[in-house]
Structures are given as C-alpha cells and as structure tokens.
Scaffold this active site. Structure first.
Site, PDB file in Angstrom:
ATOM      1  N   LYS A 213      -4.458 -10.479  -6.726  1.00 10.96           N
ATOM      2  CA  LYS A 213      -5.671 -10.666  -5.935  1.00 10.96           C
ATOM      3  C   LYS A 213      -6.794  -9.761  -6.449  1.00 10.96           C
ATOM      4  O   LYS A 213      -6.536  -8.616  -6.832  1.00 10.96           O
ATOM      5  CB  LYS A 213      -5.325 -10.291  -4.485  1.00 10.96           C
ATOM      6  CG  LYS A 213      -6.430 -10.433  -3.493  1.00 10.96           C
ATOM      7  CD  LYS A 213      -5.993  -9.898  -2.135  1.00 10.96           C
ATOM      8  CE  LYS A 213      -6.403  -8.453  -1.975  1.00 10.96           C
ATOM      9  NZ  LYS A 213      -6.881  -8.036  -0.667  1.00 10.96           N
TER      10      LYS A 213
ATOM     11  N   LYS B 291       0.825  -1.208   0.000  1.00 11.70           N
ATOM     12  CA  LYS B 291       0.000   0.000   0.000  1.00 11.70           C
ATOM     13  C   LYS B 291       0.861   1.261   0.000  1.00 11.70           C
ATOM     14  O   LYS B 291       0.506   2.249  -0.634  1.00 11.70           O
ATOM     15  CB  LYS B 291      -0.965  -0.004   1.189  1.00 11.70           C
ATOM     16  CG  LYS B 291      -2.074  -1.033   1.023  1.00 11.70           C
ATOM     17  CD  LYS B 291      -3.283  -0.763   1.885  1.00 11.70           C
ATOM     18  CE  LYS B 291      -4.399  -1.740   1.523  1.00 11.70           C
ATOM     19  NZ  LYS B 291      -5.593  -1.613   2.314  1.00 11.70           N
TER      20      LYS B 291
ATOM     21  N   LYS C 242     -10.753  -4.585  -3.953  1.00  6.22           N
ATOM     22  CA  LYS C 242     -11.793  -3.579  -4.089  1.00  6.22           C
ATOM     23  C   LYS C 242     -11.224  -2.213  -4.427  1.00  6.22           C
ATOM     24  O   LYS C 242     -11.968  -1.304  -4.741  1.00  6.22           O
ATOM     25  CB  LYS C 242     -12.680  -3.546  -2.857  1.00  6.22           C
ATOM     26  CG  LYS C 242     -12.005  -3.395  -1.543  1.00  6.22           C
ATOM     27  CD  LYS C 242     -13.059  -3.549  -0.452  1.00  6.22           C
ATOM     28  CE  LYS C 242     -12.365  -3.399   0.892  1.00  6.22           C
ATOM     29  NZ  LYS C 242     -13.244  -3.426   1.997  1.00  6.22           N
TER      30      LYS C 242
HETATM   31  P1  ATP Z   1      -7.862  -3.784  -0.589  1.00  8.72           P
HETATM   32  O1  ATP Z   1      -7.657  -4.733  -1.702  1.00  8.72           O
HETATM   33  O2  ATP Z   1      -8.376  -2.462  -0.990  1.00  8.72           O
HETATM   34  O3  ATP Z   1      -6.702  -3.747   0.343  1.00  8.72           O
HETATM   35  P2  ATP Z   1      -9.527  -5.829   0.298  1.00  8.72           P
HETATM   36  O4  ATP Z   1     -10.228  -6.079  -0.987  1.00  8.72           O
HETATM   37  O5  ATP Z   1      -8.422  -6.739   0.731  1.00  8.72           O
HETATM   38  O6  ATP Z   1      -9.012  -4.354   0.298  1.00  8.72           O
HETATM   39  P3  ATP Z   1     -10.538  -5.873   2.985  1.00  8.72           P
HETATM   40  O7  ATP Z   1     -11.567  -5.069   3.680  1.00  8.72           O
HETATM   41  O8  ATP Z   1      -9.130  -5.539   3.332  1.00  8.72           O
HETATM   42  O9  ATP Z   1     -10.648  -5.776   1.410  1.00  8.72           O
HETATM   43  O10 ATP Z   1     -10.814  -7.424   3.206  1.00  8.72           O
HETATM   44  C1  ATP Z   1     -11.920  -7.942   3.894  1.00  8.72           C
HETATM   45  C2  ATP Z   1     -11.788  -9.435   4.003  1.00  8.72           C
HETATM   46  O11 ATP Z   1     -11.933 -10.040   2.706  1.00  8.72           O
HETATM   47  C3  ATP Z   1     -10.445  -9.929   4.528  1.00  8.72           C
HETATM   48  O12 ATP Z   1     -10.657 -11.050   5.357  1.00  8.72           O
HETATM   49  C4  ATP Z   1      -9.699 -10.322   3.280  1.00  8.72           C
HETATM   50  O13 ATP Z   1      -8.738 -11.324   3.544  1.00  8.72           O
HETATM   51  C5  ATP Z   1     -10.821 -10.856   2.398  1.00  8.72           C
HETATM   52  N1  ATP Z   1     -10.526 -10.684   0.970  1.00  8.72           N
HETATM   53  C6  ATP Z   1     -10.306  -9.522   0.323  1.00  8.72           C
HETATM   54  N2  ATP Z   1     -10.043  -9.730  -0.989  1.00  8.72           N
HETATM   55  C7  ATP Z   1     -10.101 -11.073  -1.179  1.00  8.72           C
HETATM   56  C8  ATP Z   1      -9.911 -11.932  -2.312  1.00  8.72           C
HETATM   57  N3  ATP Z   1      -9.613 -11.457  -3.507  1.00  8.72           N
HETATM   58  N4  ATP Z   1     -10.067 -13.268  -2.139  1.00  8.72           N
HETATM   59  C9  ATP Z   1     -10.386 -13.769  -0.933  1.00  8.72           C
HETATM   60  N5  ATP Z   1     -10.562 -13.028   0.184  1.00  8.72           N
HETATM   61  C10 ATP Z   1     -10.421 -11.693   0.081  1.00  8.72           C
END
Ligand code: ATP
Ligand code: LTN
Length: 336
Positions: free
Chosen positions: A196, A114, A199
C-alpha cells in the site's frame, strides 16, 4: 439528521493514496449526500499510539486541517474539528474498551503490522486503538463511514461492538456502514506495487505527496515501477504497477479502463506516464494554492471552532446518555 463520520491521522506526509482513498471521496459524498451532516476530524489522539514529537504534531494538525479544506470540502453540511479538543472521544474510547475483547484486538492486521515494525516500547494504546476509533464513529451515530480498504477490519469491529451493546442494553447505537470507493480504495506504492502507498514509508519515491512540487510529481510517475512489456493494458495480476497507475488516473478522471486502453493502443508506457503526470499535476496544483492561502488565515481557526462547538454538544449528550444506560455515576433528575 443522518450523519457521516471519518478521520485522518496527522502523521507522515499526506499523499495521493490518502487523497484518492479518502479525502476526494468525502468531497464527492458531500454532494451525493447533501442532506447528511459530515463530522470530519483530525485524529490527533490516534497519532499518540506511536512516538511523535510534540512540536511536529502541532504543525501536522494545522496542515491537515488546511489540506482537508483545500481539497474542496463544502462548509454547509460539515463540522471539521480536532479530535483531542472534544473530551468525549477519550471517554467513549475507554467505555468501548470495556466491551471489546482481547482476542478481537489481537486479530487486527494493522496492529500486527505496526507492532512488528517497532522493536521495543509498543504502546498499549496501539493495541486498544480500534476501540477509540469505534468511539469516534458511534459518538455521532454515523450512518456511513468513508474509508480506504485498510480500515475495513476496524469498521467490522465497530459494528460488532455496537451490536453487542445494543443487544444487552437496547438500541443505544446506530450500526454504521463502511463506504469504500470502487476505485482508489487501495493505491499502491510506486516502488513496490504489492504494498500500500503509505505516508509512513521511509522511501519517499514510493509516493506522491499532496504538497510535492510539479517536477517531483512528474519524476515520481516516470520512475514508477512497471513491467517490461509495453502494452497499455489493465491487468492487476500480471501488471500490478501499471494497473496502479490506471487506478490513480481513473480515480481522478472517472474514465473507463476501455477508454484508456483504446487511447493508448498505438502508444507505450512513456506517453501514458507523461500524460498521467500532467493529470496529477493539474489535480494537485489548485489544491496546493488553496492550501497556502488557508494555512495562515483566520478562516481556518474559525471553521475549526465552529466544528468543535457543534461536535462537542452532540458528543457530550451521547456520553451522558451512555453513562446513564450503563449505570455509571448518580441518578439525576431529567432537566426541563
Ligand atoms: P500509515 O500508512 O502511516 O498507517 P495511512 O497512510 O494509512 O497511514 P491514515 O491516516 O491511516 O494514513 O489513513 C487515512 C485514510 O486514507 C483512511 O481512510 C485510509 O484507509 C486511507 N488510505 C491511506 N492510504 C491509502 C492508500 N494507499 N490507498 C487508498 N486509501 C488509503
Ligand atoms: N484509524 C483511521 C483514522 C481514523 C478514522 C476514525 C477513520 C480514526 N478514527 C473514525 C474513520 C472513522 C486510520 O488509521 N486511517
């Protein structure tokens, strides 16, 4: 009562990665661990680690709360609340920073990723954020913490901090265990299966948002990057794009890889993708309907108030006890 704790940041667009890696798992775990109490929260303090518009944040908090419930969480053994409404989270975050080393935080890959994306003004809270996250968990003496694969390292740090404090002061904290789903823990981007699904990815085609319209959902799957071979076979190494679509399907339907491969022995990617479109649409449309009903209902505020009340009491007691153990403040006579 044993507890399970988890949180999601109210940033970006909630997508099927977050849903399959985390929220859908909560729903399953609520049934499996029906004798545990679930503390699930909207991690708005964590959203402050990178710049975010105040109005937008307010909106996202409410949307995330409604989405959590729309995904099918039961109310019986659940406290759903907003992190910033409970001051103990900030207090605990600070206290745990006092037991976290710079070297440990410097090793966190999420911080490195980040920070690299920002050219200037990296907030110090982005660096110390794992201590806040550890506090979220240790406040409630969590037995288990369901998260996606990317949070493993933060969980490991949480366990180290808890053990460090326990060693010095006695049994202060329960040492939590991560619960990472076998399938769905790492859903990959639809445009780049080596990354990955996130969002915060600028490319909207890389993901399916939970609130996307039906035609968009089908379109995103149709245009998902796959290889040029046409055999429907699970092979993460050589067919990462297609295998990611398998993962999405299996996380929803619980089928086995073999069942799917057999079903498509005489068919190609086009059929596979069309069917997956149908499966994802059928999974998401009922959620979207419930979400719209909940968003402006009094029910949502009531649930958040109840969640806050219960979590607040437990968290305040933990902070009081920790302050006492650490020698902070004045000695007080025990009540009662
Ligand atoms: P960013 O990518 O903006 O850092 P994020 O998409 O990881 O955010 P978070 O709020 O940080 O979103 O994640 C919420 C939960 O969803 C966490 O437990 C994270 O491990 C899970 N998660 C997020 N993205 C994925 C993914 N692509 N596959 C599986 N689990 C995910
Ligand atoms: N850091 C997590 C969200 C989060 C969390 C938590 C998850 C904040 N506090 C406590 C589990 C337990 C993330 O970025 N996905």
């Amino acid at each position: 009562m044993k507890t399970i704790v988890s949180g999601i940041q109210p940033t970006g667009s909630l997508n099927i990665g977050t849903y399959l890696g985390s929220i859908k798992n909560f729903v399953k775990l609520q049934q499996k661990y029906s004798d545990h109490h679930f503390y699930l929260f909207i991690a708005d303090l964590h959203a402050m680690t990178t710049p975010i518009d105040a109005k937008k944040l307010r909106k996202k908090i409410k949307e995330l709360a409604a989405l959590y419930l729309a995904c099918g969480l039961e109310r019986d053994n659940l406290s759903l609340f907003i992190q910033s409404e409970i001051p103990a989270h900030s207090q605990m975050g600070y206290l745990l920073q006092c037991f976290t080393y710079m070297g440990e935080l410097e090793r966190m890959t999420q911080y490195k990723d980040k920070a690299q994306k920002q050219s200037e003004g990296i907030r110090s809270s982005l660096f110390t954020y794992p201590a806040l996250m550890a506090g979220d968990i240790l406040l409630y003496d969590a037995e288990y913490v369901p998260v996606g694969d990317d949070q493993k390292q933060h969980l490991e740090l949480t366990r180290n901090i808890a053990e460090r404090i326990n060693q010095r002061y006695g049994e202060v904290f329960k040492v939590p265990k991560p619960l990472i789903p076998k399938i769905g823990a790492r859903i990959m981007s639809l445009t780049d299966p080596m990354r990955k699904m996130s969002k915060s990815d600028e490319n909207v085609k890389s993901r399916i948002n939970l609130l996307d319209e039906e035609n968009i959902i089908r379109k995103r799957i149709k245009s998902a990057v796959t290889d040029s071979d046409q055999t429907v076979r699970y092979d993460k190494q050589n067919k990462p794009g297609l295998s990611n679509l398998f993962d999405i399907r299996i996380a929803i339907t619980d089928e086995s890889v073999k069942e799917i491969e057999d079903a498509y022995a005489d068919k190609g990617y086009k059929d596979f993708k069309e069917d997956l479109g149908e499966i994802v649409v059928n999974e998401l449309l009922p959620i979207q309907k419930r979400y719209r009903e909940l968003l402006d209902s009094g029910e949502l505020d009531q649930i958040l108030d109840e969640g806050k009340q219960r979590a607040e009491k437990i968290a305040a007691e933990k902070i009081d006890s920790l302050n006492r153990i650490l020698g902070l403040g004045r000695k007080r006579k025990q009540k009662g």
